[in-house]
Design a protein around this motif. Sequence first.
Motif, mmCIF file in Angstrom:
data_model
loop_
_atom_site.group_PDB
_atom_site.id
_atom_site.type_symbol
_atom_site.label_atom_id
_atom_site.label_comp_id
_atom_site.label_asym_id
_atom_site.label_seq_id
_atom_site.Cartn_x
_atom_site.Cartn_y
_atom_site.Cartn_z
ATOM 1 N N SER A 130 -103.704 -1.835 72.433
ATOM 2 C CA SER A 130 -103.847 -2.507 73.730
ATOM 3 C C SER A 130 -103.595 -1.516 74.862
ATOM 4 O O SER A 130 -104.339 -1.470 75.849
ATOM 5 C CB SER A 130 -102.852 -3.665 73.857
ATOM 6 O OG SER A 130 -103.179 -4.699 72.966
ATOM 7 N N HIS A 131 -102.567 -0.708 74.711
ATOM 8 C CA HIS A 131 -102.228 0.295 75.728
ATOM 9 C C HIS A 131 -103.329 1.356 75.829
ATOM 10 O O HIS A 131 -103.735 1.728 76.934
ATOM 11 C CB HIS A 131 -100.878 0.931 75.385
ATOM 12 C CG HIS A 131 -100.423 1.962 76.360
ATOM 13 N ND1 HIS A 131 -100.014 1.649 77.634
ATOM 14 C CD2 HIS A 131 -100.349 3.310 76.269
ATOM 15 C CE1 HIS A 131 -99.694 2.755 78.275
ATOM 16 N NE2 HIS A 131 -99.884 3.782 77.478
ATOM 17 N N GLU A 132 -103.815 1.855 74.694
ATOM 18 C CA GLU A 132 -104.873 2.875 74.680
ATOM 19 C C GLU A 132 -106.148 2.364 75.350
ATOM 20 O O GLU A 132 -106.808 3.092 76.097
ATOM 21 C CB GLU A 132 -105.194 3.310 73.245
ATOM 22 C CG GLU A 132 -104.142 4.189 72.632
ATOM 23 C CD GLU A 132 -104.107 5.572 73.233
ATOM 24 O OE1 GLU A 132 -105.174 6.147 73.509
ATOM 25 O OE2 GLU A 132 -102.986 6.078 73.425
ATOM 26 N N VAL A 133 -106.511 1.111 75.076
ATOM 27 C CA VAL A 133 -107.722 0.529 75.679
ATOM 28 C C VAL A 133 -107.548 0.411 77.183
ATOM 29 O O VAL A 133 -108.465 0.722 77.953
ATOM 30 C CB VAL A 133 -108.052 -0.840 75.043
ATOM 31 C CG1 VAL A 133 -109.090 -1.597 75.844
ATOM 32 C CG2 VAL A 133 -108.529 -0.645 73.609
ATOM 33 N N THR A 134 -106.370 -0.010 77.624
ATOM 34 C CA THR A 134 -106.099 -0.110 79.058
ATOM 35 C C THR A 134 -106.238 1.258 79.724
ATOM 36 O O THR A 134 -106.858 1.383 80.783
ATOM 37 C CB THR A 134 -104.698 -0.703 79.304
ATOM 38 O OG1 THR A 134 -104.647 -2.002 78.696
ATOM 39 C CG2 THR A 134 -104.400 -0.822 80.777
ATOM 40 N N LEU A 135 -105.686 2.298 79.086
ATOM 41 C CA LEU A 135 -105.819 3.662 79.620
ATOM 42 C C LEU A 135 -107.270 4.111 79.642
ATOM 43 O O LEU A 135 -107.721 4.765 80.582
ATOM 44 C CB LEU A 135 -104.990 4.643 78.793
ATOM 45 C CG LEU A 135 -103.479 4.546 78.938
ATOM 46 C CD1 LEU A 135 -102.795 5.526 77.981
ATOM 47 C CD2 LEU A 135 -103.042 4.804 80.367
ATOM 48 N N TYR A 136 -108.019 3.753 78.592
ATOM 49 C CA TYR A 136 -109.443 4.111 78.522
ATOM 50 C C TYR A 136 -110.196 3.538 79.721
ATOM 51 O O TYR A 136 -110.951 4.239 80.394
ATOM 52 C CB TYR A 136 -110.052 3.599 77.212
ATOM 53 C CG TYR A 136 -111.555 3.690 77.189
ATOM 54 C CD1 TYR A 136 -112.185 4.892 76.872
ATOM 55 C CD2 TYR A 136 -112.346 2.589 77.521
ATOM 56 C CE1 TYR A 136 -113.567 4.987 76.871
ATOM 57 C CE2 TYR A 136 -113.719 2.690 77.525
ATOM 58 C CZ TYR A 136 -114.336 3.882 77.193
ATOM 59 O OH TYR A 136 -115.698 3.978 77.206
ATOM 60 N N TYR A 137 -109.975 2.247 80.003
ATOM 61 C CA TYR A 137 -110.669 1.618 81.128
ATOM 62 C C TYR A 137 -110.205 2.197 82.465
ATOM 63 O O TYR A 137 -111.003 2.337 83.385
ATOM 64 C CB TYR A 137 -110.481 0.098 81.114
ATOM 65 C CG TYR A 137 -111.297 -0.591 80.039
ATOM 66 C CD1 TYR A 137 -112.669 -0.392 79.939
ATOM 67 C CD2 TYR A 137 -110.706 -1.439 79.123
ATOM 68 C CE1 TYR A 137 -113.425 -1.014 78.960
ATOM 69 C CE2 TYR A 137 -111.448 -2.075 78.141
ATOM 70 C CZ TYR A 137 -112.801 -1.860 78.069
ATOM 71 O OH TYR A 137 -113.543 -2.482 77.096
ATOM 72 N N ARG A 174 -112.603 3.945 85.168
ATOM 73 C CA ARG A 174 -112.646 3.480 86.555
ATOM 74 C C ARG A 174 -112.462 4.658 87.504
ATOM 75 O O ARG A 174 -113.163 4.792 88.506
ATOM 76 C CB ARG A 174 -111.562 2.436 86.806
ATOM 77 C CG ARG A 174 -111.630 1.811 88.195
ATOM 78 C CD ARG A 174 -110.439 0.904 88.465
ATOM 79 N NE ARG A 174 -109.189 1.616 88.504
ATOM 80 C CZ ARG A 174 -108.766 2.376 89.518
ATOM 81 N NH1 ARG A 174 -109.518 2.532 90.574
ATOM 82 N NH2 ARG A 174 -107.596 2.988 89.476
ATOM 83 N N LEU A 175 -111.538 5.552 87.170
ATOM 84 C CA LEU A 175 -111.292 6.700 88.032
ATOM 85 C C LEU A 175 -112.466 7.662 88.045
ATOM 86 O O LEU A 175 -112.700 8.346 89.033
ATOM 87 C CB LEU A 175 -110.017 7.433 87.587
ATOM 88 C CG LEU A 175 -108.723 6.660 87.809
ATOM 89 C CD1 LEU A 175 -107.548 7.421 87.194
ATOM 90 C CD2 LEU A 175 -108.481 6.374 89.270
ATOM 91 N N ASP A 176 -113.214 7.720 86.947
ATOM 92 C CA ASP A 176 -114.388 8.596 86.886
ATOM 93 C C ASP A 176 -115.533 8.090 87.755
ATOM 94 O O ASP A 176 -116.458 8.829 88.045
ATOM 95 C CB ASP A 176 -114.893 8.739 85.450
ATOM 96 C CG ASP A 176 -114.035 9.697 84.656
ATOM 97 O OD1 ASP A 176 -113.222 10.410 85.268
ATOM 98 O OD2 ASP A 176 -114.182 9.721 83.422
ATOM 99 N N GLU A 177 -115.472 6.830 88.142
ATOM 100 C CA GLU A 177 -116.555 6.242 88.917
ATOM 101 C C GLU A 177 -116.270 6.275 90.412
ATOM 102 O O GLU A 177 -116.772 5.454 91.169
ATOM 103 C CB GLU A 177 -116.804 4.804 88.454
ATOM 104 C CG GLU A 177 -117.331 4.741 87.035
ATOM 105 C CD GLU A 177 -117.512 3.322 86.543
ATOM 106 O OE1 GLU A 177 -117.199 2.367 87.277
ATOM 107 O OE2 GLU A 177 -117.973 3.175 85.407
ATOM 108 N N THR A 178 -115.475 7.238 90.857
ATOM 109 C CA THR A 178 -115.205 7.348 92.288
ATOM 110 C C THR A 178 -116.498 7.672 93.017
ATOM 111 O O THR A 178 -117.352 8.393 92.495
ATOM 112 C CB THR A 178 -114.157 8.444 92.568
ATOM 113 O OG1 THR A 178 -114.601 9.657 91.981
ATOM 114 C CG2 THR A 178 -112.794 8.065 92.024
ATOM 115 N N PRO A 179 -116.644 7.143 94.213
ATOM 116 C CA PRO A 179 -117.893 7.393 94.947
ATOM 117 C C PRO A 179 -118.111 8.883 95.184
ATOM 118 O O PRO A 179 -117.185 9.621 95.481
ATOM 119 C CB PRO A 179 -117.686 6.666 96.277
ATOM 120 C CG PRO A 179 -116.544 5.746 96.058
ATOM 121 C CD PRO A 179 -115.733 6.301 94.944
#
Length: 179
Positions: free
Chosen positions: A135-142, A146-151
């Motif tokens: 659960s923790h690993e999946v949360t970190l993955y997302y 999300r951070l990689d999708e910065t404008p």
Amino acid sequence: MPKQRKKLLLVDGYNVLRSGSRYQRIAGPDYTDDTFNTAREALINDVVNYAGRDWRAVIVFDGAKNRFSTGEAETVGGVRIVFSPAGQSADKVIEKLAHDARERQVETLVVTSDATIQDTVFGNGVDRMSADGFSHEVTLYYEDARLDETPKVAEKNTVAARIDPATLAKLQALRDRAR
């Protein structure tokens, strides 16, 4: 190019749904059919995303008490979903898949908080991760995704930027003479 090692991710489906904090929040304390199905869909989507191209993944759900369960697999997003056959626990299916993978020298990770499965597969040299750890690993993955999708600022792509400086100077001189 060096050959990549094969990797297998085995997930103890119902154990992760009941023990993983991420899925407990979705299903809530009462586990109605609707909330449980929502949590199961979330787990499947999470495994699809987490496994990506790096892992072959199998989620095993316990179908032992379902007399209609045949143990046939279904594939969703590249992840095999298996309900253990009637009369056989998901634990036995996971243990067999892990053992077979190790025999073929496939790097294997089993996700479960079931101590018996953890002890059995670890004894065979298979790596293990708890349901809450997953659960923790999946949360970190997302979060990483999300951070990689910065404008990103788009580059201005003009004709002047693509022409070599000497040609640009000649064109500007022609323009200036025409005025």
